[in-house]
Design a protein around this motif. Structure first.
Motif: not given
Length: 705
Positions: A625-641, A681-691
């Motif tokens: 599903k496509i969501y409209t989200g807000v960038v909350r944190r930025i790291m060297n390897f990506g952004a948390f939305v 959504i991996d086994d640990m519940g982490r969500i991976n996104l793609s802009k």
């Protein structure tokens, strides 16, 4: 100590006397399972001749210690009797009162106390058994044993004395009290059961009632005291003087009362009779000072005899109707401009105004009984001011009559009130009797049904009620439909039956005689069904079904379920999130432990805004599903939305754009609003996104358009 017992539905019922409360005229411990009720009866041995009625009082109490509890509140002790205690007091009084000797006028008191509760067997019908037994073993001149059971229909089978947990599944629950050969009292509710089922339940109870009566007789044989002779309570000289006075008043008034009974209007008839009483009392005053009250009593007997003779011999009632005829009925709804629902139901000279109010979950009544604690979302309250009968009466809190009539009407309506989340309102109906000439409780049922439909409460069906009467002669009986107040007072039966087109929802029987055979009750039930259907037809001409929407003045409410594990997300740490929702929307939110969410607000807009916020918080993230989200944190390897409240996913640097990205900040910054697609959504519940994939999909969709 004397004790008798029997087996009743796999539990032992025992009656015991001689160990406690030995100074009472009669006392009995009734035990069923681990529920124990003490009932004691006492009487005043003097002054019986100074009264012309039976001054009987019955009180039942349930101290909280019976259930191993301490009372709530500041004082930590029991206060005024609760509604349930009052209803049980009435339940004990009603079958016993008509069985006392007519000449017995001594002050008499029956007190029932629940000493122990096993949380499964109630003390109500046990108190009837205990009161009957206490009277029988005492010297009080009461000699007719009464047995009582609760009979329920559960899973298409009749059950005697079901437990509380079993009653939750019952479609019919009825307390039946009777003598060896007849029924003396009925009280119960049902979920639109047939006439056949109701009569079958009564018949099913009779053999068990006989067993209980035999048990009482065993205890009387072991521990019964000699009965006091009535002649010793009423001085012979005084009795003879009363008899002479009655004959004198009868000679002066009998023909005048017969003429007055030809007057069809209640008030005019009563005024005429009172003129006769005043005239005769003034005439007799020189010989019999202060005799008005005695004149009234004699005239009362004359009125009764004349009324009964008219019905038995001519089939004509005081207001000119035939036995099967009901009084003219009129209905009106929506008569009050700012209430949520209102209706007036008028039947002859009995009139009821019912007003419905819709509230939120916070308006529910908390019920704290010995057996359980619960909430109540439907309430019906009945009021009977003095002006309804043209009398002066102080306005105080509800009395036993008001509580009893309200409970009966509530039981009749409760069967059709929606119980699911489709109508998540607390509903209160207040019934004010504006005029009364018989059966105001059944007028309450009719007006309340109309008021609920006017308020837009989606009740299953309209409900109506009628009171049936009975006049018995030496070898004849006449059943009366829609009884007058006088026919209730002077007649032999007040049999109230309420229900829908489909069946009976409530029933109550009170008698003035020592019992009625089931065959007569069956005849009355069948006639009541005919009348009920006629009344429902009249009501349908005013409003046939509930209004499609509720009043604009009622609160707006919605209810839905969330996963229980999501409750914490809605509430937030220290209630932070839910407080914020309340502040922003102006709504009220209640969340049950099972995940039921109830939201109320003054307007539909506020309601929908609060509902959307809760759903956002509790919504599950869906892969693809496509969501409209807000960038909350930025790291060297990506952004948390943040794509949902409290739900963040990672957009890896490789998924930020269609080209190779050197620095995350070249594409997004904190606070940016972007579209992303959930890829995993991996086994640990982490969500991976793609802009990148979200943009590609949007581009493809635009091309297709």
């Amino acid at each position: 100590m004397k004790k008798v017992e029997l087996e009743l539905n796999q539990r032992k019922l025992s009656l015991e006397t001689g160990l406690i409360a030995r100074q009472a005229s009669g006392s009995v411990l009734v035990r069923y399972g681990d529920t124990v009720v003490l009932v004691a009866a006492v009487y005043d041995k003097e002054l019986g001749a100074d009264k012309d009625f039976l001054p009987l009082t019955v009180d039942y109490r349930e101290p909280t210690y019976a259930g191993g509890k301490i009372p709530g509140g500041f004082f930590k002790r029991e206060g005024r009797p609760r509604d349930k205690e009052i209803l049980v007091s009435r339940l004990v009084d009603r079958p016993l009162r008509p069985l006392f000797p007519k000449e017995y006028h001594n002050d008499t008191q029956i007190i029932g106390s629940l000493l122990s509760s096993d949380m499964e067997n109630e003390g109500d019908f046990l108190s009837i058994i205990g009161a009957s037994t206490a009277l029988l073993i005492s010297e009080i001149p009461y000699t007719i044993p009464v047995g009582a059971v609760r009979v329920a229909k559960i899973d298409d089978k009749f059950v005697i004395n079901p437990t509380l947990s079993e009653q939750d599944r019952a479609v019919l629950s009825l307390i039946v009290a009777g003598t060896k050969d007849s029924i003396v009292m009925l009280e119960g509710g049902a979920k639109e059961v047939s006439n056949e089922d109701m009569i079958a339940a009564i018949e099913y109870a009779q053999p068990e009632i006989r067993k209980i009566i035999e048990l009482q007789e065993q205890l009387v044989a072991l521990a019964g005291k000699p009965k006091v002779e009535l002649d010793t309570l009423i001085p012979k000289a005084k009795a003879e003087k009363n008899k002479e006075f009655a004959q004198l008043v009868t000679e002066k008034t009998a023909h005048l009362i017969a003429d007055a009974n030809n007057i069809k209007d209640k008030q005019e008839r009563n005024d005429t009779i009172m003129e006769i009483i005043n005239r005769v009392a003034d005439e007799l005053a020189p010989t019999y000072p202060d005799c008005k009250a005695k004149v009234i009593n004699v005239v009362d007997e004359i009125i009764e005899a004349d009324m009964r003779q008219r019905i038995l011999e001519k089939g004509i009632r005081l207001d000119g109707r035939t036995p099967k005829e009901i009084r003219p009925i009129s209905c009106s709804i929506g008569i009050l401009p700012r209430t949520h629902g209102s209706a007036i139901f008028t039947r002859g000279q009995t009139q009821c105004l019912a007003v419905t109010t819709l509230g939120t979950k916070s308006d529910e009544q908390v019920i704290e009984d010995i057996e359980r604690q619960d909430t109540k979302s439907f309430m019906l309250h009945y009021n009977f001011p003095g002006f309804a009968t043209g009398e002066v009466k102080p306005m105080r809190g509800p009395g036993r009559r008001e509580i009893g009539h309200g409970a009966l009407a509530e039981r009749a309506i409760e069967a059709v009130i929606p119980v699911d989340d489709s109508f998540p309102y607390t509903v209160r109906v207040v019934a004010d009797i504006l005029e009364s000439n018989g059966s105001s409780s059944m007028a309450t049922v009719c007006s309340s049904s109309l008021s609920l439909m006017d308020a837009g409460v989606p009740i299953k069906s309209a409900v109506a009620g009628i009171a049936m009467g009975l006049i018995t002669g030496k070898d004849k009986h006449v059943i009366l439909s829609d009884i007058l107040g006088a026919e209730d007072h002077y007649g032999d039966m007040d049999f109230k039956i309420a229900g829908t087109k489909e069946g009976i929802t409530a029933i109550q029987l009170d008698l003035k005689v020592t019992g009625v055979p089931v065959a007569i009750l069956k005849q009355a039930v069948e006639e009541a069904t005919r009348v009920r259907l006629e009344i429902l037809g009249i009501m349908a001409r005013t409003i046939e079904s509930p209004r499609s929407g509720i009043s604009q003045y009622a609160p707006k409410i919605v209810a839905f379920k969330i996963k229980p594990e999501k409750i914490g997300s809605v509430i937030g740490p220290g209630g932070k999130i839910i407080r914020k929702i309340l502040e922003e929307t102006g709504a009220e939110i209640d969340i049950d432990d099972d995940g039921k969410v109830t939201i109320s607000a003054p307007t539909d807009e506020q309601l929908e805004k609060a509902r959307a916020r809760v759903l956002e918080i509790t919504e599950e993230v869906v892969v693809g599903k496509i969501y409209t989200g807000v960038v909350r944190r930025i790291m060297n390897f990506g952004a948390f939305v943040e794509i949902l409240p409290g739900k963040e996913g990672l957009v890896h640097i490789s998924q930020l754009a269609q080209y190779r990205v050197q620095n995350v900040t070249d594409v997004v910054k904190v606070g940016d609003e972007i579209k992303v697609k959930v890829t995993e959504i991996d086994d640990m519940g982490r969500i991976n996104l793609s802009k990148r994939k979200a943009e590609s999909e949007d581009k493809d969709n635009s091309a297709k358009d």
